[in-house]
Design a protein around this motif. Structure first.
Motif, PDB file in Angstrom:
ATOM      1  N   ARG A   1      -2.114   0.726  -5.727  1.00  0.00           N
ATOM      2  CA  ARG A   1      -3.518   0.714  -5.316  1.00  0.00           C
ATOM      3  C   ARG A   1      -4.067   2.111  -5.011  1.00  0.00           C
ATOM      4  NH1 ARG A   1      -3.110  -3.714  -0.686  1.00  0.00           N
ATOM      5  NH2 ARG A   1      -1.094  -2.633  -0.489  1.00  0.00           N
TER       6      ARG A   1
ATOM      7  N   GLU B   1      -7.276  -8.557  -5.308  1.00  0.00           N
ATOM      8  CA  GLU B   1      -7.924  -7.396  -4.695  1.00  0.00           C
ATOM      9  C   GLU B   1      -8.541  -6.493  -5.756  1.00  0.00           C
ATOM     10  OE1 GLU B   1      -6.711  -3.515  -1.954  1.00  0.00           O
ATOM     11  OE2 GLU B   1      -5.419  -5.291  -1.986  1.00  0.00           O
ATOM     12  N   TYR B   2      -7.817  -6.269  -6.838  1.00  0.00           N
ATOM     13  CA  TYR B   2      -8.369  -5.459  -7.929  1.00  0.00           C
ATOM     14  C   TYR B   2      -9.615  -6.115  -8.529  1.00  0.00           C
ATOM     15  CZ  TYR B   2      -4.134  -2.516  -8.156  1.00  0.00           C
ATOM     16  OH  TYR B   2      -3.125  -1.628  -7.886  1.00  0.00           O
TER      17      TYR B   2
ATOM     18  N   HIS C   1      -1.504  -7.889  -6.150  1.00  0.00           N
ATOM     19  CA  HIS C   1      -2.767  -7.235  -5.816  1.00  0.00           C
ATOM     20  C   HIS C   1      -3.874  -7.546  -6.822  1.00  0.00           C
ATOM     21  CE1 HIS C   1       0.330  -4.340  -4.054  1.00  0.00           C
ATOM     22  NE2 HIS C   1      -0.183  -5.007  -3.036  1.00  0.00           N
TER      23      HIS C   1
ATOM     24  N   PRO D   1      -1.738  -2.799 -12.754  1.00  0.00           N
ATOM     25  CA  PRO D   1      -1.902  -3.961 -11.855  1.00  0.00           C
ATOM     26  C   PRO D   1      -0.668  -4.849 -11.803  1.00  0.00           C
ATOM     27  CG  PRO D   1      -3.039  -4.365 -13.923  1.00  0.00           C
ATOM     28  CD  PRO D   1      -2.503  -2.959 -14.004  1.00  0.00           C
TER      29      PRO D   1
ATOM     30  N   VAL E   1      -4.650   3.832  -8.364  1.00  0.00           N
ATOM     31  CA  VAL E   1      -5.835   3.289  -9.041  1.00  0.00           C
ATOM     32  C   VAL E   1      -7.108   3.828  -8.406  1.00  0.00           C
ATOM     33  CG1 VAL E   1      -7.162   1.171  -9.448  1.00  0.00           C
ATOM     34  CG2 VAL E   1      -4.701   1.205  -9.877  1.00  0.00           C
ATOM     35  N   ASP E   2      -7.175   3.820  -7.082  1.00  0.00           N
ATOM     36  CA  ASP E   2      -8.376   4.291  -6.393  1.00  0.00           C
ATOM     37  C   ASP E   2      -8.651   5.762  -6.694  1.00  0.00           C
ATOM     38  OD1 ASP E   2      -8.674   1.782  -5.334  1.00  0.00           O
ATOM     39  OD2 ASP E   2      -7.894   2.297  -3.350  1.00  0.00           O
TER      40      ASP E   2
ATOM     41  N   ARG F   1     -12.515  -5.374  -6.216  1.00  0.00           N
ATOM     42  CA  ARG F   1     -12.911  -3.971  -6.140  1.00  0.00           C
ATOM     43  C   ARG F   1     -13.377  -3.414  -7.482  1.00  0.00           C
ATOM     44  NH1 ARG F   1      -8.171  -1.192  -2.591  1.00  0.00           N
ATOM     45  NH2 ARG F   1      -9.557   0.596  -2.734  1.00  0.00           N
TER      46      ARG F   1
ATOM     47  N   ASP G   1       3.148  -1.310  -5.893  1.00  0.00           N
ATOM     48  CA  ASP G   1       1.877  -1.054  -5.215  1.00  0.00           C
ATOM     49  C   ASP G   1       1.247   0.218  -5.755  1.00  0.00           C
ATOM     50  OD1 ASP G   1      -0.303  -0.857  -3.595  1.00  0.00           O
ATOM     51  OD2 ASP G   1       0.795  -0.889  -1.701  1.00  0.00           O
TER      52      ASP G   1
END
Length: 296
Positions: free
Chosen positions: A118, A242-243, A239, A235, A121-122, A246, A116
């Motif tokens: 995420r 989701e990527y 997910h 990635p 990445v954000d 977004r 995970d």
């Protein structure tokens, strides 16, 4: 709060944990690793030298002492250590829950793995205005935090990934990551994308070929670069949808702005990579064989 180094920041946000085996005493001295004058220190030779650290770039001062923060970041056994984790530190908001196995998780300190990424990445795509740090545990066998640096604001950043320093802007990362996600979703392996050598099993129709050509053309400035190496690592299958939502990438039937050419330092990985830092294991790990025959 302004921190001297990434290890000091991580230790502070983790609650300044104490490890008795470090033999920290009330001995003032300059820390060999962060160069701070500290009242409590430990012997530097015991914790900062030897087979665990063959690259001296983590040392900032000539000293025989090390502060508790830096010694803590470089040591530990089993779950009482941090080198196996990908770390994210930022103080502007409470971060998502860390991996449940992480011992030192805190509100502003995120411990995670490739399962995970995420929150990482954000942050890379939209950094906070203050201080933040990221180090990526690709193999889980190398110390990354001692070589990581603190970033400030949303400008050009640097993150440490095993033995590799990766520099980019948030804008470059967003666009490269979006095209990588599009190709991963189309069935291309991480190795194929990193070196822009297509997985022919994923090219079954004319539309597949058109999509590959489109996205590969956008990634060409970063072929085999540190930034592309990072982008294909982040990635995972769980997910991916989701990527894609977004971080959408314009496809061959969706016109968009062309990807800007990256900085010269991002066009080749050779100059950035150093030798192994610590422990056994391959320099690349977790992404299938060298032939790139696995999607995830």
């Amino acid at each position: 709060m302004r921190y001297a180094t990434a290890p000091v920041m991580i230790w502070h946000l983790a609650g300044q944990p104490h490890r008795p085996t470090l033999a920290v005493t009330d001995t003032p001295g300059v820390c060999a690793m962060c160069a701070r004058q500290c009242e409590r220190t430990a012997p530097a030779k015991k914790w900062l030298e030897g087979k665990s650290f063959t690259d001296p770039k983590h040392l900032r001062a000539t000293s025989d002492r090390v502060c508790e923060a830096c010694a803590w970041c470089c040591t530990g056994k089993g779950m009482d250590q941090i080198r196996m984790w990908t770390l994210l530190a930022r103080e502007d908001k409470t971060l998502p829950a860390s991996n449940p196995k992480a011992v030192f998780a805190a509100d502003h300190l995120h411990f995670t793995s490739r399962a995970d990424m995420r929150a990482v990445v954000d942050t890379l795509a939209d950094p906070p205005p203050g201080e933040w740090a990221v180090c990526i545990a690709e193999s889980g066998q190398k110390h990354t935090l001692p070589y990581a640096r603190i970033n400030r604001g949303a400008g050009r950043w640097r993150v440490r990934m095993d033995a590799l320093d990766i520099d980019a802007t948030p804008q470059d990362f967003q666009q490269v990551f979006a095209h990588v996600v599009a190709l991963r979703a189309a069935g291309h392996s991480a190795d194929a994308i990193e070196h822009l050598a297509p997985s022919f099993t994923a090219l079954k129709t004319a539309a597949d070929i058109a999509a590959w050509r489109h996205h590969a053309r956008q990634l060409e400035p970063w072929r085999s670069s540190p930034l592309l190496h990072l982008a294909v690592f982040l990635p995972n299958k769980e997910h991916l949808d989701e990527y894609r939502t977004r971080y959408p990438a314009p496809g061959p039937d969706r016109p968009g702005d062309p990807l800007p050419v990256g900085a010269a330092g991002q066009r080749g990985r050779g100059g950035d990579r150093t030798g192994p830092l610590v422990g056994p294991g391959e320099d690349r790990a977790g992404d299938g064989g060298v032939l790139g025959d696995r999607l995830f």
